[in-house]
Design an enzyme around this catalytic site. Structure first.
Site, PDB file in Angstrom:
ATOM      1  N   ASP A  90      90.755 131.692  43.396  1.00 59.58           N
ATOM      2  CA  ASP A  90      89.465 131.039  43.310  1.00 59.58           C
ATOM      3  C   ASP A  90      88.893 131.229  41.912  1.00 59.58           C
ATOM      4  OD1 ASP A  90      86.951 129.893  44.737  1.00 59.58           O
ATOM      5  OD2 ASP A  90      86.239 131.686  43.687  1.00 59.58           O
ATOM      6  N   GLY A  91      88.410 130.143  41.318  1.00 53.09           N
ATOM      7  CA  GLY A  91      87.942 130.209  39.938  1.00 53.09           C
ATOM      8  C   GLY A  91      86.823 131.202  39.713  1.00 53.09           C
TER       9      GLY A  91
ATOM     10  N   GLU B 153      94.075 128.072  39.689  1.00 54.93           N
ATOM     11  CA  GLU B 153      93.907 126.855  40.478  1.00 54.93           C
ATOM     12  C   GLU B 153      94.176 127.196  41.931  1.00 54.93           C
ATOM     13  OE1 GLU B 153      92.879 123.749  42.071  1.00 54.93           O
ATOM     14  OE2 GLU B 153      92.672 123.773  39.870  1.00 54.93           O
TER      15      GLU B 153
ATOM     16  N   HIS C 250      86.813 118.140  25.951  1.00 55.80           N
ATOM     17  CA  HIS C 250      88.091 118.522  25.350  1.00 55.80           C
ATOM     18  C   HIS C 250      88.060 118.467  23.826  1.00 55.80           C
ATOM     19  CE1 HIS C 250      90.066 117.397  29.424  1.00 55.80           C
ATOM     20  NE2 HIS C 250      89.674 118.656  29.396  1.00 55.80           N
TER      21      HIS C 250
ATOM     22  N   SER D 275      92.629 120.292  30.227  1.00 57.70           N
ATOM     23  CA  SER D 275      92.342 121.425  29.344  1.00 57.70           C
ATOM     24  C   SER D 275      93.499 122.411  29.225  1.00 57.70           C
ATOM     25  CB  SER D 275      91.060 122.136  29.802  1.00 57.70           C
ATOM     26  OG  SER D 275      91.086 122.409  31.185  1.00 57.70           O
TER      27      SER D 275
ATOM     28  N   ASP E 267      84.851 125.487  34.481  1.00 56.62           N
ATOM     29  CA  ASP E 267      84.666 124.056  34.688  1.00 56.62           C
ATOM     30  C   ASP E 267      84.770 123.728  36.180  1.00 56.62           C
ATOM     31  OD1 ASP E 267      84.583 121.318  34.428  1.00 56.62           O
ATOM     32  OD2 ASP E 267      86.604 121.127  33.614  1.00 56.62           O
TER      33      ASP E 267
ATOM     34  N   HIS F 176      89.216 126.843  36.492  1.00 59.12           N
ATOM     35  CA  HIS F 176      89.377 125.731  37.437  1.00 59.12           C
ATOM     36  C   HIS F 176      90.317 124.730  36.763  1.00 59.12           C
ATOM     37  CE1 HIS F 176      85.541 127.634  38.513  1.00 59.12           C
ATOM     38  NE2 HIS F 176      85.702 127.146  39.735  1.00 59.12           N
TER      39      HIS F 176
END
Length: 283
Positions: free
Chosen positions: A144-145, A119, A18, A101, A165, A41
């Site tokens: 889905d990421g 998410e 971060h 994030s 991520d 994500h």
């Protein structure tokens, strides 16, 4: 999906990731033109460090809390200022909370900038959507990421950063990360891509980096913070940045050296900043 970041919020990997993300966002804000922040994500965006999950592991005690308690030279303090400003804005220095994030980006972005947050976990998606329901800059998607990486490249603004991520629950996620990057970069060659990865064994990390070299993508920066020995759980945290902002490499060296000193007991950790491919140029 069994991974819940609430158990690990505010740990040393979060501090590294971060703080560097905040530097990237700061550099993007140097130009008046709008940009977009993508988080593939996203999690829930905001974590209660007094909750059962965080208390069960206590990882924040050796991460963000230790970081905030450590002394900093004026130069180091300036490098971490964007990150610390967000922590103070959400009250993390006085309350047991930690911004993920999405919250860090939301605190730093301007009215003209936009955030796209993916998410898939139903409960986490609902929490994330609730947190940002009044922020017109933010769109939260139940997706889905890995699909988001492709679907969101490129954004209309053509400027921005994508944080990828994943939870690294599957054995092939290093390979999926490389494959997703190649496809996204093909669509959005000028975008900034930030790829987080765990450092557990030397072999899997070096194989990952070798695979990145084989992609032929120019300007790939590797940054790692290792606090423990290989092969004993999470030894460290890594961040790959494609098309990094000018000066990020130099900034990261000072930041990671500081974290390597203050986030461990006894012997200092190990900081690594090197180019996987290309060289830094103004973007």
């Amino acid at each position: 999906m069994n991974y819940r970041h609430a158990y690990h919020a505010g740990n040393f990997a979060d501090v590294m990731k971060h703080a560097l993300l905040a530097r990237i966002l700061l550099h993007l804000k140097a130009k008046d033109t709008a940009f977009r922040y993508h988080d593939t994500h996203a999690g829930i965006g905001y974590y209660d460090l007094a909750g059962h999950e965080a208390q069960r592991t206590g990882e924040a005690n050796f991460g963000v809390r230790r970081f905030l308690d450590a002394e900093q030279s004026p130069g180091i303090e300036l490098l971490f200022k964007p990150y610390v400003d967000v922590l103070r804005a959400v009250g993390a220095h006085v309350h047991p909370v930690y911004p993920g994030s999405p919250m860090i980006a939301a605190q730093m972005l301007r009215p003209q900038d936009r955030l796209m947050l993916a998410e898939l976990h139903e409960e986490d998606h609902c929490a994330l959507q609730s947190r940002f329901r009044r922020d017109e800059r933010v769109k939260v998607v139940a997706m889905d990421g890995w699909q988001a990486v492709r679907a969101w490249s490129p954004p209309l603004e053509r400027r921005g950063v994508m944080l990828i991520d994943p939870p690294f629950e599957q054995k092939d996620e290093f390979q999926r990360l490389t494959k997703a990057l190649v496809e996204a970069h093909r669509r959005w060659a000028t975008g900034i891509f930030a790829l987080w990865y765990p450092v557990k064994t030397r072999r899997e990390v070096e194989d990952f980096v070798a695979g990145l070299q084989d992609t032929g993508i120019p300007k790939i920066l590797r940054m790692e913070l290792r606090l423990g020995p290989f092969g004993q759980g999470l030894a460290g945290s890594g961040l790959i940045v494609v098309n990094p902002p000018w000066k990020l490499a130099d900034e990261a060296r000072g930041m990671l050296r500081h974290l390597a000193k203050v986030l461990v007991d006894g012997r200092p950790g190990h900081a690594l900043v090197e180019w996987v491919s290309g060289e830094n140029e103004p973007i």
